[in-house]
Design an enzyme around this catalytic site. Structure first.
Site, PDB file in Angstrom:
ATOM      1  N   GLU B  52      45.908  52.043  43.486  1.00 37.23           N
ATOM      2  CA  GLU B  52      45.453  50.950  42.617  1.00 37.23           C
ATOM      3  C   GLU B  52      46.610  50.182  41.986  1.00 37.23           C
ATOM      4  O   GLU B  52      46.483  49.001  41.687  1.00 37.23           O
ATOM      5  CB  GLU B  52      44.527  51.489  41.527  1.00 37.23           C
ATOM      6  CG  GLU B  52      43.150  51.926  42.043  1.00 37.23           C
ATOM      7  CD  GLU B  52      43.109  53.368  42.523  1.00 37.23           C
ATOM      8  OE1 GLU B  52      44.182  54.005  42.631  1.00 37.23           O
ATOM      9  OE2 GLU B  52      42.004  53.869  42.801  1.00 37.23           O
ATOM     10  N   PHE B 114      32.281  62.589  34.848  1.00 38.68           N
ATOM     11  CA  PHE B 114      33.224  62.607  35.960  1.00 38.68           C
ATOM     12  C   PHE B 114      33.841  61.212  36.151  1.00 38.68           C
ATOM     13  O   PHE B 114      33.118  60.222  36.185  1.00 38.68           O
ATOM     14  CB  PHE B 114      32.536  63.058  37.258  1.00 38.68           C
ATOM     15  CG  PHE B 114      33.443  63.024  38.446  1.00 38.68           C
ATOM     16  CD1 PHE B 114      34.554  63.866  38.511  1.00 38.68           C
ATOM     17  CD2 PHE B 114      33.219  62.141  39.484  1.00 38.68           C
ATOM     18  CE1 PHE B 114      35.415  63.828  39.595  1.00 38.68           C
ATOM     19  CE2 PHE B 114      34.068  62.103  40.578  1.00 38.68           C
ATOM     20  CZ  PHE B 114      35.172  62.940  40.634  1.00 38.68           C
ATOM     21  N   GLN B 115      35.128  61.165  36.255  1.00 37.26           N
ATOM     22  CA  GLN B 115      35.894  59.918  36.409  1.00 37.26           C
ATOM     23  C   GLN B 115      35.620  58.925  35.274  1.00 37.26           C
ATOM     24  O   GLN B 115      35.672  57.717  35.469  1.00 37.26           O
ATOM     25  CB  GLN B 115      35.663  59.273  37.783  1.00 37.26           C
ATOM     26  CG  GLN B 115      36.265  60.113  38.913  1.00 37.26           C
ATOM     27  CD  GLN B 115      36.396  59.374  40.226  1.00 37.26           C
ATOM     28  OE1 GLN B 115      35.601  58.496  40.534  1.00 37.26           O
ATOM     29  NE2 GLN B 115      37.399  59.744  41.024  1.00 37.26           N
ATOM     30  N   LYS B 164      28.121  51.454  35.903  1.00 37.89           N
ATOM     31  CA  LYS B 164      27.403  51.444  37.173  1.00 37.89           C
ATOM     32  C   LYS B 164      25.952  50.998  37.005  1.00 37.89           C
ATOM     33  O   LYS B 164      25.418  50.280  37.861  1.00 37.89           O
ATOM     34  CB  LYS B 164      27.465  52.844  37.795  1.00 37.89           C
ATOM     35  CG  LYS B 164      27.136  52.851  39.283  1.00 37.89           C
ATOM     36  CD  LYS B 164      27.450  54.195  39.918  1.00 37.89           C
ATOM     37  CE  LYS B 164      27.125  54.182  41.395  1.00 37.89           C
ATOM     38  NZ  LYS B 164      27.391  55.502  42.029  1.00 37.89           N
ATOM     39  N   MET B 482      71.551  50.713  39.397  1.00 36.96           N
ATOM     40  CA  MET B 482      71.747  50.183  38.045  1.00 36.96           C
ATOM     41  C   MET B 482      71.900  51.323  37.044  1.00 36.96           C
ATOM     42  O   MET B 482      72.707  51.242  36.113  1.00 36.96           O
ATOM     43  CB  MET B 482      70.570  49.274  37.663  1.00 36.96           C
ATOM     44  CG  MET B 482      70.827  48.418  36.445  1.00 36.96           C
ATOM     45  SD  MET B 482      72.234  47.324  36.649  1.00 36.96           S
ATOM     46  CE  MET B 482      71.443  45.802  37.197  1.00 36.96           C
TER      47      MET B 482
END
Lengths: 194, 584
Positions: B52, B114-115, B164, B482
């Site tokens: 993502e 969940f999630q 949802k 760097m």
């Protein structure tokens, strides 16, 4: 310029003061912010102050326009003039903010705070508490044979003073609203164009 | 006209009504109804990323190279948290992206489902604004408002969290609203009085400099055109931040190169010595200013910015002008011409003489080698062999990024995609994918370091899947270059964990992904190898093996001023004191 001197330990110290050198140019400003009353709006405003290390001395919020769901946040903050300008700029660019007014510089205004003060005691202390509450024009909003709940409103200093007097007389609990403020006179605050 | 649709249908309809042609995303349980709708249509193309974070950076690449908002669709919980780096990156660099996240159903929110994650809570500080939609009736308007917020004023990322059950439920959908429908409408026009003050300063300036930034790019192509017009008409020198490269062409006569920590000597000395600074769409970032109390001490400063909080935040300016860069420049040019188009030409000519003397220092010089590839040389050859092509350049973050900024020339805006404010390693690979999606026929190069590349290299799978011929040009020094440079200069050459051990064989890695790998470690072979990369019609991973211990100069050491630049190896002894070491 409004210069209330609140004693250390009352409300002048924010948990989020990240700056070490508090110089003399610290100013105390009362800012009114008109916001959409949407979920999380208070978290946004408080998050801004904590993320950028600004002070919150006092903060109150309530919906003032039920039809268009607008809330007014009154925030009292302390900072150098540069920091105060930044706070106003940061607030005014937020999507949920309709308007920002620095009452301290824009217009003469009145500031008030309300407190509920519970005092328990008997005998002479109870009489003295009642007598003092009249001096402060506090109202009794609840009473039992051994307690009072006083409602007192006014400047923060006045409430501080009242609380100090109640302390030896059986002070139990204090609930304070924080400061609300409004401009004097008939005028309405116009939307700022800057 | 109002219609009744399901939430998932409303999402697709609203995106289509906003003119969205591409969505970068990754499916999951909480966005399945929306993916079902994506399946049923062909107007909006969905690009399946591999992580993502990649979706968010790809959307940024799409947005930076087109000027249109990039769109991301990810699931709840880990889908949303993985997108946080991309949101923060877009916030720091003012890039308009719209991120749609799935959420557990409203009746399960707060139950540690969940999630489930508090997505709006987590992303509140790293978005310009975000919304949790609890009612399907509001979904359409919120999506349209989100696009309005992302693209108006100072652009930025927005997020819409859609539970949802809201996706399944039906609700009323209205089409897009006119922009004045929304209460959020930042002003665009500058204050005429301030513009007049700015014009007066321009007329009287003896040692002027334009200091421009990403705000010019964000304002649109018209802003770049107006900037060029004003620079040519006044004859003033111009420098730009990392974010603003391309607004004024690198081949232009008045170009001083980039300024700041690794900017050119002439740009930084001009900033230090100027008497009038015209800051256009830049924000006085710490990479630019160096030590603040020694920043451009003798100048009067004009600052054009659309964000009120950028003005007087770091540096106090004399003439702040709040407004859109293009609007303000147009007014400014008109007024300046109306008043006769005057400048102090003699004084400005003398100022140019001084600048030419600074240019003669040749601050970007380096010790060439015919044995090993110098990273600067690699970029110079890449530049020479791709100049004039329809070219877009992305970078990762580190030394290679600074060398690309120093040695590549950008003639047009929106051609340079780099993570400036946040400095996100791993930005470039997915960003190059987003750019290539938007410009399928253009040459898209990601100048990378091997360490940055490893952070998001899984997106090469995306490149191969969608046949995106992105060229990953890796300057491989087997070091976090760097970090290593700072450890050399600031930490007594104690190189704690700043080398890349156990690196993959990048040619084999390329082959494993199904794309082409090229390795080059000899300066004599470099041109041919780059030509081979350019000639290949598909994605390429180019492993350019370069000098391991090269430092990036010039450099303003932290805690120092513009006129205290380090120009090369000889001048680094004791360059940074303990005070400077505290700074980043």
């Amino acid at each position: 310029m409004n210069a209330l001197h609140i004693k250390p330990g009352s409300s002048a110290h924010s948990a989020y003061d990240l700056r070490s050198n508090l110089d003399e140019r610290q100013e105390r400003h009362t800012i009114a912010v008109l916001v959409d009353n949407e979920a999380g709006v208070l978290a946004r405003v408080i998050g801004l102050f904590s993320a950028r290390g600004y002070n919150i001395d006092s903060l109150t919020v309530a919906e003032v326009d039920h039809r268009s769901h607008l809330s007014r946040i009154t925030v009292v903050t302390t900072g150098t003039p540069e920091v105060i300008d930044q706070i106003k700029a940061q607030l005014s660019r937020m999507v949920c903010v309709h308007d920002v007014h620095d009452l301290t510089v824009e217009a003469p205004h009145v500031e008030r705070e309300l407190a509920l003060v519970k005092v328990a005691g008997k005998g002479q202390d109870r009489v003295e508490a009642m007598r003092l509450s009249e001096v402060f024009r506090a109202r009794v909003v609840d009473t039992t044979l051994e307690s009072f709940v006083f409602e007192v409103s006014g400047t923060s200093e006045k409430i501080d003073a009242f609380i100090e007097l109640m302390r030896p007389l059986g002070l139990v609990n204090i609930a304070r609203t924080g400061i609300v403020a409004i401009t004097r006179g008939p005028g309405k605050l116009e939307k700022r164009q800057d | 006209m109002a219609e009744t649709l399901t939430g998932a249908e409303i999402v697709i309809r609203a995106l289509r009504d906003q003119g969205v042609d591409t969505v970068f995303g990754y499916p999951g349980g909480a966005v399945l109804p929306i993916y079902d709708e994506i399946f049923k249509q062909n107007d909006i193309r969905h690009i399946l990323v591999r992580h993502e974070q990649g979706a968010a950076h790809a959307a940024e690449g799409y947005a930076r190279s087109t000027g249109r908002p990039g769109v991301v669709l990810v699931t709840s919980g880990p889908g949303a948290t993985n997108a946080v780096t991309g949101l923060t990156d877009a916030l720091m660099d003012s890039i308009p992206i719209v991120v749609l996240t799935g959420q557990v159903p409203t009746f399960m929110i707060g139950n540690d489902a969940f999630q489930e994650a508090d997505t709006v809570g987590i992303t509140r500080p790293c978005t310009k604004h975000n919304w949790l939609v609890k009612d399907t009736d509001q979904l359409g308007d919120i999506i349209h408002k989100a696009f309005h917020v992302a693209t108006s004023g100072r652009p930025g990322p927005v997020l819409i969290d859609i539970p949802k059950d809201v996706q399944f439920a039906t609700g009323t959908y209205h089409g897009p609203r006119p922009s004045d429908f929304w209460s959020y409408n930042p002003r665009r026009k500058g204050d005429p009085e301030r513009i007049a003050q700015a014009v007066a300063l321009i007329e009287a300036a003896e040692r002027p400099v334009f200091y421009t930034g990403g705000g010019v790019i964000n304002s649109g192509p018209e802003a770049s055109r107006l900037l060029r017009e004003l620079v040519e008409a006044t004859g003033f020198p111009i420098t730009s931040t990392l974010m603003g490269l391309g607004a004024y062409p690198a081949s232009g006569r008045h170009w001083l190169g980039m300024l700041g920590m690794h900017g050119t000597y002439e740009a930084n000395m001009a900033m230090h010595g100027c008497d009038v600074m015209i800051c256009v769409g830049a924000r006085f970032d710490d990479r630019i200013t160096g030590r603040l109390d020694a920043f451009s001490p003798g100048s009067r400063k004009i600052h054009i910015d659309i964000d009120p909080s950028s003005i007087n935040k770091v540096v106090r300016v004399d003439v702040p002008i709040l407004g859109d860069v293009a609007e303000v420049l147009r007014e400014m040019i008109a007024l300046w011409r109306e008043r006769g188009g005057r400048t102090r030409a003699d004084a400005v000519a003398a100022w140019w003489q001084q600048i030419e003397a600074w240019k003669a220092v040749d601050c970007l010089r380096y010790k060439p080698s015919d044995r090993i590839i110098k990273p600067q040389y690699a970029i110079q050859r890449l530049e020479a062999l791709t100049r004039g092509m329809d070219r877009y350049v992305c970078t990762e973050v580190g030394q290679h990024q600074m060398w690309a900024a120093q040695f590549m020339g950008f003639e047009e805006p929106n051609r340079w995609m780099t993570s400036g404010g946040l400095g996100t390693m791993g930005y470039g690979v997915p960003a190059s994918i987003g750019v290539q999606i938007a410009h399928p026929d253009a040459l898209v190069i990601n100048v990378a370091g091997e360490a940055s590349f490893l952070m998001t290299m899984q997106e090469m799978g995306t490149a191969v899947q969608y046949r995106l011929p992105v060229k990953q040009f890796i300057l491989n020094n087997e070091r976090l270059g760097m970090v290593r440079q700072w450890q050399e200069l600031l930490h007594g050459e104690r190189y704690a964990h700043s080398w890349s051990e156990a690196l993959p064989d990048f040619v084999k890695l390329a082959e494993a992904f199904g794309c082409k790998g090229i390795r080059c470690d000899n300066p004599a072979d470099l041109d041919d190898a780059i030509a081979e990369m350019l000639a290949h019609p598909g994605p390429v991973i180019f492993d350019c093996v370069v000098e391991k211990h090269e430092n990036c100069f010039p450099m303003i050491p932290s805690g120092k001023a513009h006129n205290e630049m380090l120009l090369g190896e000889a001048s680094t002894q004791g360059a940074i004191d303990a005070g400077g070491a505290v700074l980043v």
